[in-house]
Design a protein around this motif. Structure first.
Motif, PDB file in Angstrom:
ATOM      1  N   GLN A   1      98.095  -8.226  66.817  1.00 57.86           N
ATOM      2  CA  GLN A   1      98.263  -7.444  65.656  1.00 57.86           C
ATOM      3  C   GLN A   1      98.146  -5.730  66.505  1.00 57.86           C
ATOM      4  OE1 GLN A   1      99.441  -8.253  63.175  1.00 57.86           O
ATOM      5  NE2 GLN A   1      99.025  -6.702  61.477  1.00 57.86           N
ATOM      6  N   ASP A   2      96.961  -5.885  67.379  1.00 56.38           N
ATOM      7  CA  ASP A   2      96.470  -4.816  68.033  1.00 56.38           C
ATOM      8  C   ASP A   2      97.679  -4.117  68.910  1.00 56.38           C
ATOM      9  OD1 ASP A   2      93.957  -4.487  67.146  1.00 56.38           O
ATOM     10  OD2 ASP A   2      93.000  -4.591  69.188  1.00 56.38           O
ATOM     11  N   GLU A   3      98.347  -5.044  69.613  1.00 54.44           N
ATOM     12  CA  GLU A   3      99.529  -4.776  70.561  1.00 54.44           C
ATOM     13  C   GLU A   3     100.516  -4.018  69.644  1.00 54.44           C
ATOM     14  OE1 GLU A   3      99.933  -4.934  73.933  1.00 54.44           O
ATOM     15  OE2 GLU A   3      97.736  -5.108  73.433  1.00 54.44           O
ATOM     16  N   ARG A   4     100.735  -4.747  68.395  1.00 49.44           N
ATOM     17  CA  ARG A   4     101.945  -4.154  67.324  1.00 49.44           C
ATOM     18  C   ARG A   4     101.555  -2.640  67.035  1.00 49.44           C
ATOM     19  NH1 ARG A   4     104.112  -5.597  62.430  1.00 49.44           N
ATOM     20  NH2 ARG A   4     102.342  -6.645  61.603  1.00 49.44           N
ATOM     21  N   ARG A   5     100.139  -2.596  66.534  1.00 47.36           N
ATOM     22  CA  ARG A   5      99.962  -1.126  66.197  1.00 47.36           C
ATOM     23  C   ARG A   5      99.941  -0.185  67.433  1.00 47.36           C
ATOM     24  NH1 ARG A   5     101.065  -2.255  61.953  1.00 47.36           N
ATOM     25  NH2 ARG A   5      99.817  -3.918  60.677  1.00 47.36           N
ATOM     26  N   LYS A   6      99.575  -0.661  68.560  1.00 50.70           N
ATOM     27  CA  LYS A   6      99.744   0.269  69.657  1.00 50.70           C
ATOM     28  C   LYS A   6     101.345   0.677  69.958  1.00 50.70           C
ATOM     29  CE  LYS A   6      96.373  -1.445  72.537  1.00 50.70           C
ATOM     30  NZ  LYS A   6      96.259  -1.806  74.076  1.00 50.70           N
TER      31      LYS A   6
ATOM     32  N   GLU B   1     103.697   0.688  67.776  1.00 52.94           N
ATOM     33  CA  GLU B   1     104.111   1.355  66.526  1.00 52.94           C
ATOM     34  C   GLU B   1     103.686   2.772  66.755  1.00 52.94           C
ATOM     35  OE1 GLU B   1     102.573  -0.474  63.089  1.00 52.94           O
ATOM     36  OE2 GLU B   1     104.196  -2.095  63.235  1.00 52.94           O
ATOM     37  N   ALA B   2     102.485   3.177  67.364  1.00 53.24           N
ATOM     38  CA  ALA B   2     101.989   4.520  67.543  1.00 53.24           C
ATOM     39  C   ALA B   2     102.885   5.035  68.568  1.00 53.24           C
ATOM     40  CB  ALA B   2     100.522   4.230  67.903  1.00 53.24           C
ATOM     41  N   ARG B   3     103.147   4.344  69.657  1.00 52.98           N
ATOM     42  CA  ARG B   3     103.971   4.981  70.426  1.00 52.98           C
ATOM     43  C   ARG B   3     105.435   5.148  70.196  1.00 52.98           C
ATOM     44  NH1 ARG B   3     106.513   3.049  75.216  1.00 52.98           N
ATOM     45  NH2 ARG B   3     106.162   0.608  74.743  1.00 52.98           N
ATOM     46  N   MET B   4     105.989   4.412  69.357  1.00 53.50           N
ATOM     47  CA  MET B   4     107.220   4.591  68.975  1.00 53.50           C
ATOM     48  C   MET B   4     107.401   5.576  67.783  1.00 53.50           C
ATOM     49  SD  MET B   4     109.060   2.683  70.600  1.00 53.50           S
ATOM     50  CE  MET B   4     108.154   2.677  72.038  1.00 53.50           C
ATOM     51  N   ARG B   5     106.364   5.885  66.976  1.00 53.50           N
ATOM     52  CA  ARG B   5     106.419   6.932  66.139  1.00 53.50           C
ATOM     53  C   ARG B   5     106.213   8.341  67.065  1.00 53.50           C
ATOM     54  NH1 ARG B   5     102.192   5.240  63.366  1.00 53.50           N
ATOM     55  NH2 ARG B   5     103.571   4.027  61.813  1.00 53.50           N
ATOM     56  N   GLN B   6     105.517   8.241  68.072  1.00 55.83           N
ATOM     57  CA  GLN B   6     105.164   9.485  68.864  1.00 55.83           C
ATOM     58  C   GLN B   6     106.538   9.688  69.492  1.00 55.83           C
ATOM     59  OE1 GLN B   6     101.998   8.969  71.654  1.00 55.83           O
ATOM     60  NE2 GLN B   6     101.055  10.859  71.150  1.00 55.83           N
TER      61      GLN B   6
ATOM     62  N   ALA C   1     106.781  -2.549  63.705  1.00 57.19           N
ATOM     63  CA  ALA C   1     107.548  -3.346  65.141  1.00 57.19           C
ATOM     64  C   ALA C   1     107.239  -4.858  64.961  1.00 57.19           C
ATOM     65  CB  ALA C   1     106.619  -2.727  66.172  1.00 57.19           C
ATOM     66  N   THR C   2     108.118  -5.479  65.476  1.00 54.64           N
ATOM     67  CA  THR C   2     108.287  -6.801  65.815  1.00 54.64           C
ATOM     68  C   THR C   2     108.519  -6.974  67.443  1.00 54.64           C
ATOM     69  OG1 THR C   2     108.965  -9.024  65.348  1.00 54.64           O
ATOM     70  CG2 THR C   2     110.696  -7.317  65.286  1.00 54.64           C
ATOM     71  N   PHE C   3     107.716  -8.187  67.986  1.00 58.12           N
ATOM     72  CA  PHE C   3     107.987  -8.651  69.143  1.00 58.12           C
ATOM     73  C   PHE C   3     108.978  -9.513  69.274  1.00 58.12           C
ATOM     74  CE2 PHE C   3     103.974  -6.521  69.448  1.00 58.12           C
ATOM     75  CZ  PHE C   3     104.076  -5.611  70.580  1.00 58.12           C
ATOM     76  N   LYS C   4     109.037 -10.381  67.949  1.00 56.16           N
ATOM     77  CA  LYS C   4     110.116 -11.629  68.176  1.00 56.16           C
ATOM     78  C   LYS C   4     111.335 -11.151  67.974  1.00 56.16           C
ATOM     79  CE  LYS C   4     106.710 -13.732  65.449  1.00 56.16           C
ATOM     80  NZ  LYS C   4     106.823 -14.131  63.957  1.00 56.16           N
TER      81      LYS C   4
END
Ligand code: MTE
Ligand code: MO
Length: 203
Positions: free
Chosen positions: A2-7, A9-14, A24-27
Motif C-alpha cells: 500500500q505504501d509503495e502504491r501511495r509513493k 502515485e505521488a511521483r506520478m502525480r508530480q 496505480a496498480t503494479f499488477k
C-alpha cells in the motif's frame, strides 16, 4: 505494498502522469467481455477494409515481416486502475495506414476483434506516433488474456479503446460507435478529461 502504491502515485502525480480519479496498480489486470479466443496462427489473418484502395489480408507470417516500433506508455482503465511504464512492440498504426492504401475521405477507424468486439476512434488520434498494432508486451509475445496474437494500443485514451484479439481495421468517413460506446461509454474516452461515460440528462 500500500505504501509503495501511495509513493508511486505521488511521483506520478508530480510528473503529471496520474489522471483524475485513477489509482496505480503494479499488477496487470485482465479485463474483457466474453471468452478468450483460441487462435490458430496458421489460419489467422488480419484485414484492412472500408475506405481503402483495395482490401488486404495479412497472414501472421506476413504481419511479422512488417517494420516494428516500440512504445513505452502508461495505460488507464475506465474502472480507475492505471499501469505505468508499460512497454509494447508491434507495427505503428501510421505505417499500417500507408500499407493499407487508405483513401483521403477516411476520417474514422473502427477496430474489429474476435466475437464482434469493436472500438471506434478518429483517424487523427490513431495517427499519433504511439499508436500500435502490438504483438509483444515487455519483450514477449502477448499472453492469450492480454490479446494474443494482436491488439491495438492507444495510450491517449481509456484502455477499452485498445482492442485485444484484433482481426480487422475498417476505415470510414463517418463515426460508428463501438461495443462499449454503444453501451453508454464516452465516445472520446480521454482520461485527462475523465470522459468515462456519457452524462445522463433528464432526471
Ligand atoms: N476484444 C476485446 N478487447 C478489449 C476488451 C474486450 O472486452 N474485448 N476490453 C477492453 C478493456 S475494458 C480493457 S480495460 C482492456 C484490458 O486489457 P488487459 O486485459 O490486457 O489489461 O482491454 C480492452 N480491449
Ligand atoms: Mo477497461
Amino acid at each position: 505494498m500500500q505504501d509503495e502504491r501511495r509513493k508511486l502515485e505521488a511521483r506520478m502525480r508530480q510528473e503529471n502522469r496520474l489522471p483524475p480519479g485513477q489509482s496505480a496498480t503494479f499488477k496487470f489486470p485482465v479485463l474483457h467481455y466474453g471468452p478468450v479466443p483460441e487462435v490458430d496462427l496458421e489460419t489467422w489473418t488480419f484485414r484492412t477494409l472500408g475506405l481503402v484502395d483495395e482490401e488486404k489480408n495479412w497472414t501472421w507470417k506476413e504481419f511479422l515481416e512488417l517494420p516494428t516500433t516500440s512504445v513505452t506508455c502508461d495505460v488507464h482503465c475506465v474502472t480507475t486502475w492505471s499501469k505505468f511504464g508499460t512497454n509494447w512492440e508491434g507495427v505503428s498504426f501510421k505505417s499500417l495506414v500507408e500499407l493499407a492504401g487508405v483513401k483521403p475521405e477516411a476520417q474514422y477507424v473502427l477496430v474489429h476483434a474476435e466475437y464482434g468486439y469493436t472500438a471506434n476512434l478518429p483517424l487523427d488520434v490513431m495517427l499519433d506516433d504511439d499508436v500500435l498494432l502490438a504483438y509483444k508486451y515487455e519483450g514477449e509475445y502477448l499472453e492469450p488474456d492480454h490479446g494474443f496474437p494482436l491488439r491495438t494500443l492507444v495510450p491517449s485514451r481509456y484502455f477499452w479503446k485498445s482492442v485485444k484479439w484484433v482481426r480487422a481495421v475498417e476505415f470510414l468517413d463517418a463515426d460508428k460507435p463501438g461495443f462499449w460506446e454503444k453501451a453508454g461509454y464516452h465516445n472520446e474516452a480521454d482520461p485527462w478529461k475523465e470522459q468515462r461515460h456519457v452524462r445522463r440528462t433528464g432526471w
